[in-house]
Motif scaffolding. Structure first.
Motif, PDB file in Angstrom:
ATOM      1  N   ASN A  95       0.838  -1.210   0.000  1.00  0.00           N
ATOM      2  CA  ASN A  95       0.000   0.000   0.000  1.00  0.00           C
ATOM      3  C   ASN A  95       0.872   1.258   0.000  1.00  0.00           C
ATOM      4  O   ASN A  95       0.425   2.335   0.353  1.00  0.00           O
ATOM      5  CB  ASN A  95      -0.979   0.011   1.184  1.00  0.00           C
ATOM      6  CG  ASN A  95      -0.285   0.061   2.533  1.00  0.00           C
ATOM      7  OD1 ASN A  95       0.907  -0.187   2.623  1.00  0.00           O
ATOM      8  ND2 ASN A  95      -1.033   0.386   3.561  1.00  0.00           N
ATOM      9  N   ILE A 137      -3.671   7.548  -3.061  1.00  0.00           N
ATOM     10  CA  ILE A 137      -4.831   7.662  -2.168  1.00  0.00           C
ATOM     11  C   ILE A 137      -5.838   6.560  -2.477  1.00  0.00           C
ATOM     12  O   ILE A 137      -6.351   5.877  -1.585  1.00  0.00           O
ATOM     13  CB  ILE A 137      -5.506   9.051  -2.363  1.00  0.00           C
ATOM     14  CG1 ILE A 137      -4.528  10.173  -2.034  1.00  0.00           C
ATOM     15  CG2 ILE A 137      -6.788   9.138  -1.562  1.00  0.00           C
ATOM     16  CD1 ILE A 137      -4.232  10.350  -0.588  1.00  0.00           C
ATOM     17  N   ARG A 148      -4.605   3.179  -1.347  1.00  0.00           N
ATOM     18  CA  ARG A 148      -4.724   2.943   0.095  1.00  0.00           C
ATOM     19  C   ARG A 148      -6.180   2.792   0.519  1.00  0.00           C
ATOM     20  O   ARG A 148      -6.484   2.193   1.552  1.00  0.00           O
ATOM     21  CB  ARG A 148      -4.065   4.090   0.874  1.00  0.00           C
ATOM     22  CG  ARG A 148      -2.555   4.086   0.670  1.00  0.00           C
ATOM     23  CD  ARG A 148      -1.867   5.016   1.628  1.00  0.00           C
ATOM     24  NE  ARG A 148      -0.434   5.048   1.375  1.00  0.00           N
ATOM     25  CZ  ARG A 148       0.301   6.155   1.399  1.00  0.00           C
ATOM     26  NH1 ARG A 148      -0.274   7.318   1.678  1.00  0.00           N
ATOM     27  NH2 ARG A 148       1.578   6.103   1.160  1.00  0.00           N
ATOM     28  N   LYS A 149      -7.062   3.341  -0.295  1.00  0.00           N
ATOM     29  CA  LYS A 149      -8.486   3.136  -0.019  1.00  0.00           C
ATOM     30  C   LYS A 149      -8.856   1.683  -0.301  1.00  0.00           C
ATOM     31  O   LYS A 149      -9.633   1.068   0.420  1.00  0.00           O
ATOM     32  CB  LYS A 149      -9.286   4.075  -0.927  1.00  0.00           C
ATOM     33  CG  LYS A 149     -10.707   4.255  -0.493  1.00  0.00           C
ATOM     34  CD  LYS A 149     -11.402   5.265  -1.393  1.00  0.00           C
ATOM     35  CE  LYS A 149     -12.883   4.999  -1.353  1.00  0.00           C
ATOM     36  NZ  LYS A 149     -13.588   5.633  -2.464  1.00  0.00           N
ATOM     37  N   MET A 195      -4.946  -1.325   5.932  1.00  0.00           N
ATOM     38  CA  MET A 195      -3.856  -1.889   6.731  1.00  0.00           C
ATOM     39  C   MET A 195      -4.225  -1.904   8.214  1.00  0.00           C
ATOM     40  O   MET A 195      -4.800  -0.957   8.728  1.00  0.00           O
ATOM     41  CB  MET A 195      -2.598  -1.059   6.524  1.00  0.00           C
ATOM     42  CG  MET A 195      -1.364  -1.658   7.172  1.00  0.00           C
ATOM     43  SD  MET A 195       0.133  -0.875   6.538  1.00  0.00           S
ATOM     44  CE  MET A 195       1.180  -2.291   6.283  1.00  0.00           C
ATOM     45  N   GLY A 235     -12.437   7.375   7.976  1.00  0.00           N
ATOM     46  CA  GLY A 235     -12.119   7.017   6.593  1.00  0.00           C
ATOM     47  C   GLY A 235     -13.212   7.422   5.613  1.00  0.00           C
ATOM     48  O   GLY A 235     -12.962   8.157   4.661  1.00  0.00           O
ATOM     49  N   HIS A 284     -13.198  10.273   2.542  1.00  0.00           N
ATOM     50  CA  HIS A 284     -13.516   9.973   1.142  1.00  0.00           C
ATOM     51  C   HIS A 284     -14.844  10.579   0.717  1.00  0.00           C
ATOM     52  O   HIS A 284     -15.437  10.164  -0.274  1.00  0.00           O
ATOM     53  CB  HIS A 284     -13.478   8.459   0.913  1.00  0.00           C
ATOM     54  CG  HIS A 284     -12.110   7.897   1.146  1.00  0.00           C
ATOM     55  ND1 HIS A 284     -11.024   8.239   0.384  1.00  0.00           N
ATOM     56  CD2 HIS A 284     -11.623   7.053   2.087  1.00  0.00           C
ATOM     57  CE1 HIS A 284      -9.932   7.625   0.828  1.00  0.00           C
ATOM     58  NE2 HIS A 284     -10.277   6.913   1.865  1.00  0.00           N
ATOM     59  N   CYS A 320     -10.759  -0.008   9.316  1.00  0.00           N
ATOM     60  CA  CYS A 320     -10.208  -0.351   8.019  1.00  0.00           C
ATOM     61  C   CYS A 320     -11.322  -0.815   7.068  1.00  0.00           C
ATOM     62  O   CYS A 320     -11.371  -0.427   5.907  1.00  0.00           O
ATOM     63  CB  CYS A 320      -9.153  -1.426   8.242  1.00  0.00           C
ATOM     64  SG  CYS A 320      -8.471  -2.161   6.792  1.00  0.00           S
ATOM     65  N   VAL A 322     -13.838   1.782   5.006  1.00  0.00           N
ATOM     66  CA  VAL A 322     -13.615   2.382   3.688  1.00  0.00           C
ATOM     67  C   VAL A 322     -13.798   1.365   2.564  1.00  0.00           C
ATOM     68  O   VAL A 322     -13.484   1.630   1.416  1.00  0.00           O
ATOM     69  CB  VAL A 322     -12.225   3.056   3.564  1.00  0.00           C
ATOM     70  CG1 VAL A 322     -12.128   4.270   4.445  1.00  0.00           C
ATOM     71  CG2 VAL A 322     -11.115   2.090   3.900  1.00  0.00           C
ATOM     72  N   LEU A 374      -2.984   7.889   7.066  1.00  0.00           N
ATOM     73  CA  LEU A 374      -2.552   7.771   5.678  1.00  0.00           C
ATOM     74  C   LEU A 374      -2.961   6.422   5.099  1.00  0.00           C
ATOM     75  O   LEU A 374      -3.359   6.325   3.938  1.00  0.00           O
ATOM     76  CB  LEU A 374      -1.034   7.955   5.582  1.00  0.00           C
ATOM     77  CG  LEU A 374      -0.547   9.362   5.942  1.00  0.00           C
ATOM     78  CD1 LEU A 374       0.968   9.382   6.103  1.00  0.00           C
ATOM     79  CD2 LEU A 374      -0.967  10.368   4.876  1.00  0.00           C
ATOM     80  N   ALA A 375      -2.889   5.372   5.920  1.00  0.00           N
ATOM     81  CA  ALA A 375      -3.240   4.041   5.436  1.00  0.00           C
ATOM     82  C   ALA A 375      -4.724   3.945   5.098  1.00  0.00           C
ATOM     83  O   ALA A 375      -5.144   3.060   4.357  1.00  0.00           O
ATOM     84  CB  ALA A 375      -2.867   2.975   6.458  1.00  0.00           C
ATOM     85  N   LEU A 376      -5.536   4.863   5.658  1.00  0.00           N
ATOM     86  CA  LEU A 376      -6.961   4.865   5.316  1.00  0.00           C
ATOM     87  C   LEU A 376      -7.221   5.660   4.043  1.00  0.00           C
ATOM     88  O   LEU A 376      -8.364   5.815   3.623  1.00  0.00           O
ATOM     89  CB  LEU A 376      -7.771   5.457   6.467  1.00  0.00           C
ATOM     90  CG  LEU A 376      -7.910   4.563   7.701  1.00  0.00           C
ATOM     91  CD1 LEU A 376      -8.423   5.360   8.879  1.00  0.00           C
ATOM     92  CD2 LEU A 376      -8.862   3.412   7.401  1.00  0.00           C
ATOM     93  N   GLY A 377      -6.165   6.190   3.461  1.00  0.00           N
ATOM     94  CA  GLY A 377      -6.326   6.941   2.221  1.00  0.00           C
ATOM     95  C   GLY A 377      -6.510   8.433   2.436  1.00  0.00           C
ATOM     96  O   GLY A 377      -6.928   9.137   1.531  1.00  0.00           O
TER      97      GLY A 377
END
Ligand SMILES: Nc1ncnc2c1ncn2[C@@H]1O[C@H](COP(=O)(O)OP(=O)(O)OP(=O)(O)O)[C@@H](O)[C@H]1O
Ligand SMILES: [Mg+2]
Lengths: 257, 295
Positions: free
Chosen positions: A57, A87, A90-91, A95, A114, A118, A167, A170, B186-189
């Motif tokens: 990621n 971005i 990672r969406k 993680m 999250g 978005h 996690c 999203v 950041l890992a969630l975007g």
């Protein structure tokens, strides 16, 4: 390794090298990660499991001095291409970290973070996401009456499940987990392990673990790392009963130095 | 060894007693000197009176309170966002190499004596307000006029003076936010801006808030710099270009020539300052406690 042409590849990794400055942490890694499977990464400490996981990621982007060569294709796109949308990656590739790391916010706020980032603003939809994800990680019953209390008040195992829920909120396609149960007691661990099987129905999971029983119990495929290389990657049952490489066997059976 | 430890213990105890007693003595002295006139004049009249004419024994300190609050508030409005933005930049955005000289410069700011700030304000800021800022204001209100000695001048100088406090304390608070929170976000975007605004700054908010309170205390207490550039006219201001007098400035200016009653009145101002600072501290602690709860 058995050829599994009929299974959908989520990640297709070819000739991956990674350097921290001059130090080479990953060397010529070739691996496929299949959709809706649980892939376990095992190997002794310092062999590069976390490093590898974080290339998927692009979390290694945060570390100064990292250089990466080779190819990582996610859904057939090279994620290290110049204009690749990190971005969005990672969406889709979430993680969960070794140490549970909920934000110092309420339980509710942790989960909606999250989706809000978005662009989701609708209160009803957000409420729904909170309930759905907390149910998915079997935490709903335990916390439904204190959604507006600080997440830091939860136990370690609850915090880790909250992080998994955060996690899931999203709606990722892949979940990367770096030793998610290493800080937890056996009860919390077995709760999360039980969860993994359910999650694999919907998500692709890559999990780093030091616990051989855990790898054996939960994963479909296993990759064995040793000093930056993947020595063996195979179907878990196959690898555990009949490892090809003598070093793999030594490690799995605990004879490793 | 035992005797040595005992001696040290005694020494520490004595230091603690000296400190506490000094504070107590100062408090008693201020109250003892200022209280009689407060009671005689009437606490309410003293505080709410809008006319400060000590020579005719009229002691209404409302203009001074307004002056102090206006200058302080102005300084916070300018200084707090600037200071926090600066702290975020230094800790989250700038590379170590770039941040170094900036930090050194900001620490230097803290070491400059306040009279120098005042002098700078007098020579640069006051004329600048008269010559450049006033015409802009006159576009909206042609009747406005100013000598340059004003709330605005005081607020700007104070804002610069409180910057080091806000920047260095906020920066410490932000740097202390665990890396895990950044990674989680950041890992969630989330992008960098969202991570800073929605995770890092909120996680550091109690440290940032205490830096603001400290800065506010400094702004209220600052005397010399403000004295030189606010004009020291004890009247209710009509705009931020009007001159004002502050509580501290008035005490400093008038003490040298004040007659006995006037002097008492100045001590009574000291009491008011004392209480304002106390209230601020209590408020700060209450808010901090509340923040700590969610943290
Ligand atoms: N930020 C970094 N800078 C420099 N070297 C690093 C960095 N992170 C990891 N390394 C090095 O890269 C190698 C692989 O580290 P990595 O964390 O991936 O191992 P790991 O297999 O996850 O180990 P563990 O099981 O202990 O978590 C190690 O030799 C480590 O010292
Ligand atoms: Mg690791």
């Amino acid at each position: 390794m058995e050829i599994r042409e009929n299974e959908e590849k989520k990640f297709d990794i070819k000739g991956l090298d990674l350097y921290y400055g001059k130090f080479q942490a990953l060397e010529k890694i070739d691996m496929d990660i299949y959709a809706n499977k649980i892939t376990a990464l095992i190997g002794p400490s310092g062999c590069g499991k976390s490093t590898f996981l974080r290339t998927l990621n692009r979390m290694n982007d945060l570390i100064p001095g990292v250089t990466i060569e080779g190819d990582i294709r996610f859904d057939d796109e090279n994620i290290y291409e110049k204009d690749y949308d990190v971005i969005n990656l990672r969406k889709k590739v979430g993680m969960v970290f070794q140490k549970a790391n909920p934000f110092p916010k309420t339980i509710y706020e942790n989960i909606v973070y999250g989706p809000r980032v978005h662009g989701e603003k609708n209160k009803e939809i957000l409420d729904h996401i909170v309930e759905r994800t907390l149910k998915e990680v079997a935490l709903w019953e335990e916390v439904k009456d204190r959604l507006n209390k600080s997440a830091l008040g939860l136990s370690g195992g609850q915090q880790q499940r909250l992080c998994i829920a955060r996690c899931l909120a999203v709606e990722p396609e892949v979940i990367l987990m770096d030793e998610p149960t290493s800080a937890l007691d056996p009860v919390a661990t077995s709760k999360i392990e039980g969860l993994l099987g359910e999650l694999a129905l919907k998500y692709t999971i890559v999990i780093v673990t030091h616990n051989m029983q855990q790898a054996g119990r939960v994963s479909d495929n296993t990759a064995f790392f040793l000093s930056g290389k993947v020595l063996e990657v195979d179907n878990t049952a196959q690898m555990f009963s009949n490892p090809r490489n003598s070093k793999t066997e030594d490690y799995i059976t605990g004879r490793f130095g | 060894m035992k005797a040595y430890e005992k001696a040290i213990e005694k020494l520490i105890l004595i230091s603690a007693i000296v400190t506490t007693v000094s504070v107590a003595l100062i408090t008693v002295f201020i109250f003892k000197t200022g209280m009689p006139i407060l009671l005689q004049y009437g606490v309410l009249d003293f505080i709410t009176g809008t006319d400060w004419s000590p020579t005719s024994e009229i002691f209404g300190i409302m203009p001074l309170i307004i002056g102090t609050l206006a200058v302080t508030l102005g300084a916070l409005i300018i200084g707090v966002p600037t200071g926090i933005a600066c702290a975020v930049y230094l800790s989250e955005i700038a590379s170590k190499k770039t941040a170094g000289p900036f930090k050194a410069a900001i620490e230097l700011l803290a070491g400059i004596p306040s009279v120098v700030y005042g002098f700078f304000g007098l020579i640069v800021l006051v004329p600048a307000i008269r010559n450049y800022i006033l015409p802009i204001f006159q576009k909206f209100n042609p009747d406005l006029n100013t000598s340059g000695f004003s709330i605005l001048a005081g607020a700007v100088i104070l804002a610069i003076m409180i910057l080091p406090t806000i920047v260095s304390l906020s920066e410490n608070a932000i740097t202390a936010v665990p890396q895990e929170f950044r990674e989680a976000s950041l890992a969630l975007g989330a992008n960098k801006r969202e991570t800073i605004m929605k995770v890092i700054v909120p996680a550091a908010k109690s440290g940032i808030f205490s830096s603001v309170i400290l800065a506010m205390g400094r702004a209220i207490g600052e005397t010399m710099a403000v004295l030189l550039i606010t004009g020291n006219v004890a009247q209710m201001p009509g705009s931020i270009l009007d001159p004002v007098a502050t509580l501290t400035g008035t005490i400093a200016m008038e003490m040298s020539y004040a007659g006995p009653t006037h002097q008492q009145a100045l001590f009574a101002i000291g009491i008011v300052l004392f209480i304002i600072i106390m209230l601020l501290n209590i408020l700060a602690q209450a808010v901090m406690k509340k923040m700590g709860g969610v943290n």
